[in-house]
Design an enzyme around this catalytic site. Structure first.
Site, PDB file in Angstrom:
ATOM      1  N   GLY A 400       0.796  -1.215   0.000  1.00 48.73           N
ATOM      2  CA  GLY A 400       0.000   0.000   0.000  1.00 48.73           C
ATOM      3  C   GLY A 400       0.830   1.266   0.000  1.00 48.73           C
ATOM      4  N   ARG A 402       2.067   3.146   2.362  1.00 46.87           N
ATOM      5  CA  ARG A 402       3.257   3.156   3.220  1.00 46.87           C
ATOM      6  C   ARG A 402       4.367   2.335   2.587  1.00 46.87           C
ATOM      7  NH1 ARG A 402       6.184   0.988   7.595  1.00 46.87           N
ATOM      8  NH2 ARG A 402       6.762   2.587   9.132  1.00 46.87           N
ATOM      9  N   CYS A 403       4.010   1.182   2.015  1.00 47.76           N
ATOM     10  CA  CYS A 403       5.017   0.345   1.366  1.00 47.76           C
ATOM     11  C   CYS A 403       5.705   1.078   0.221  1.00 47.76           C
ATOM     12  CB  CYS A 403       4.369  -0.923   0.815  1.00 47.76           C
ATOM     13  SG  CYS A 403       3.693  -2.043   2.054  1.00 47.76           S
ATOM     14  N   MET A 404       4.967   1.953  -0.476  1.00 51.34           N
ATOM     15  CA  MET A 404       5.504   2.637  -1.658  1.00 51.34           C
ATOM     16  C   MET A 404       6.298   3.893  -1.325  1.00 51.34           C
ATOM     17  SD  MET A 404       2.637   2.399  -4.648  1.00 51.34           S
ATOM     18  CE  MET A 404       1.493   3.522  -3.834  1.00 51.34           C
TER      19      MET A 404
END
Length: 415
Positions: A400, A402-404
C-alpha cells in the site's frame, strides 16, 4: 529543505519522501515465474505509472518534496570518482550470471550507457538475451542448442518490487537501517541504498544501524518509529528475531541513536501479514489502523539497554495492544480502527490489497488505496482526512501507500 535524514515518528508532517516510479522491470517478469518475483499478477505498466504519478502529485500538493530513488542513485554515482565502476562490479557479482562470456557481454552493454540515470534504470529493469551480443561459438553442440531453447530469456533478473521503497532501507531517527531482505529476488534491491548512503552528498554521512551483509534478514515494512525514544519492529515472515538483536546492539551501544527502547511485535508468519505495517499503522496521535485477525495473537517484547555496555535487557510485555500503544503515544486511550470496518469478509478482501497500510502526511491526514472502500468509509467516519490514491494496478504488487514510500524527513510532533 534541510539536508540529511530525520524521522522521529510516523505521523508528523511529512517534508521529504523517497519513491520509485515503476519502470521496465515490470515488463521483464515471465508469467511462469511470478511467484519467484513475489507477484500474483503482472501490473499494466502504463496504468501503474499513471497511478504512481497521481500518488506523487498528491504528496506534492501536501507540500512534500518527492525524491526518486533512481535519480538519487544516479546523483550518488556521479558524485564520486570510481563509484559507478564499483557499483557495476558489485551489481554483476550479485546478478547470479554464470560463466565468463555472458557477464562480459552484460558489462559491455551497461558500460555503453553513458547517462547515469539511464544506467541506473537499466540495472533495475533487468536484461534479456536479445539485448546483449554473444559471440558465436565454434564448439557449438546439440546439447547446448537444446538447453538454450529451454532456458529463460532473462539474463539479469528485473527488480519489480522496487516501487515498494519502504523495504530495502529504512530511515529511523537520523540514521538508516540498510537491510538484508528476505528473498534473493528482493535482496539485490538493497545495492541502491548502499551506494546512495555511501556517496550521495546529502546523505553519505548518515549513520548505519544495520548493514545488508548481515547474516539475518530484516525489511523496512517491519520498522515503525512510534516516537523519538521508541522503535517498533515486527518479527514476521520477512524479519528475524536475530536481526532485531543485531539492530538493538547497534542502536543502543554502537551509535549516537536516541532510541531508548525497541518493541518487538511477533505477528503470524503469513504472506497476508508479511510485515508489521500490513497489520497496523499509525494514522493520528491516538488512532491506528489494524487488521482484526491479529488482535489477541500478538506477543510483544521490550528491548532496552542493559546495565553493562553491550548488554540488552529483554522482557515480554503482558498487556493489551491498546494499552501498550497508549503508553507509547502518551494518550489516555488509543482507537484501533479495523480493516474492513469489522466485517470479516471485507477485512480479508481489503487486507489482500493493504487496507491497513496507510501513509500519514500529517496527524489525521493519510494516503489510502482507492479500492479499499469499506475500510476507507470506516476511516472517514472516524474523522480522518483521506488522500485517495488510484490503485487498480499498483495494488497487484501487494503493498500500500506506506510500502511505496520511504520518508526522509518528518517534523517532530512537538514542532
Amino acid at each position: 529543505m534541510a539536508k540529511g535524514l530525520h524521522v522521529s515518528n510516523e505521523i508528523g508532517r511529512l517534508r521529504k519522501v523517497c519513491l520509485h516510479r515503476p519502470g521496465d522491470e515490470l515488463l521483464n517478469m515471465p508469467p511462469s515465474e511470478l511467484g519467484r518475483y513475489l507477484f500474483d499478477d503482472i501490473p499494466y505498466l502504463e496504468v501503474a505509472q499513471a497511478e504512481h504519478d497521481a500518488f506523487a502529485q498528491i504528496l506534492r500538493d501536501q507540500g512534500v518534496e518527492v525524491l526518486y530513488l533512481e535519480e538519487l542513485v544516479a546523483q550518488a554515482l556521479d558524485a564520486a570518482p570510481g563509484a559507478r565502476e564499483e557499483f557495476l562490479d558489485q551489481y554483476l557479482a550479485e546478478a547470479g550470471i554464470k560463466g565468463r562470456i555472458v557477464p562480459a557481454a552484460v558489462r559491455d552493454l551497461l558500460g555503453s550507457i553513458t547517462d547515469s540515470l539511464a544506467f541506473v534504470k537499466k540495472t533495475m529493469a533487468g536484461i534479456t538475451k536479445d539485448e546483449i551480443d554473444l559471440p558465436l561459438s565454434s564448439t557449438l553442440t546439440l546439447d547446448s542448442m537444446v538447453s538454450a531453447e529451454s532456458e529463460s530469456a532473462i539474463v539479469v533478473e528485473p527488480m519489480p518490487n522496487l516501487y515498494f521503497t519502504r523495504d530495502p532501507f529504512a530511515v529511523i531517527g537520523d540514521g538508516v537501517s540498510l537491510n538484508r531482505l528476505y528473498s534473493r529476488t528482493r535482496n539485490r534491491e538493497a545495492i541502491f541504498g548502499k551506494y546512495l548512503f555511501k556517496y550521495h552528498p546529502d546523505y553519505r554521512d548518515a549513520a548505519l544501524y544495520f548493514r545488508r551483509d548481515s547474516s539475518f534478514h530484516i525489511e523496512g515494512g517491519d520498522l515503525l518509529v512510534l516516537n523519538a525514544e521508541t522503535l517498533a519492529v515486527g518479527i514476521s515472515q520477512r524479519t528475524q528475531a536475530a536481526a532485531i538483536d543485531v539492530l538493538a546492539q547497534n542502536i543502543f551501544w554502537d551509535s549516537d541513536a536516541r532510541f531508548e527502547r525497541i518493541l518487538a511485535f511477533e505477528i503470524p508468519v503469513s504472506r497476508a501479514f508479511m510485515h508489521l505495517d500490513t497489520v497496523f499503522t499509525q494514522i493520528d496521535v491516538d488512532k491506528f489502523t489494524i487488521h482484526p485477525a491479529i488482535v489477541g495473537t500478538l506477543r510483544v517484547y521490550e528491548l532496552t539497554p542493559g546495565k553493562r555496555p553491550g548488554d540488552i535487557a529483554i522482557r515480554e510485555v503482558n498487556d493489551t495492544l491498546p494499552r501498550i500503544l497508549s503508553r507509547v503515544t502518551g494518550v489516555n486511550q488509543v482507537k484501533l480502527i479495523p480493516c474492513g470496518g469489522g466485517d470479516p469478509v471485507a477485512a480479508a478482501r481489503e487486507q489482500w490489497h493493504d487496507g491497513s497500510n496507510t501513509l500519514a502526511v500529517a496527524p489525521g491526514k493519510i494516503c489510502v488505496y482507492q479500492r479499499n472502500t469499506v475500510t476507507n468509509d470506516a476511516l472517514y467516519k472516524e474523522g480522518l482526512d483521506l488522500l485517495v490514491v488510484p490503485s487498480a494496478e499498483l495494488s497487484r504488487g501487494r503493498g500500500g501507500p506506506r510500502c511505496m514510500s520511504m520518508p526522509f524527513w518528518r517534523d517532530d510532533l512537538d514542532a
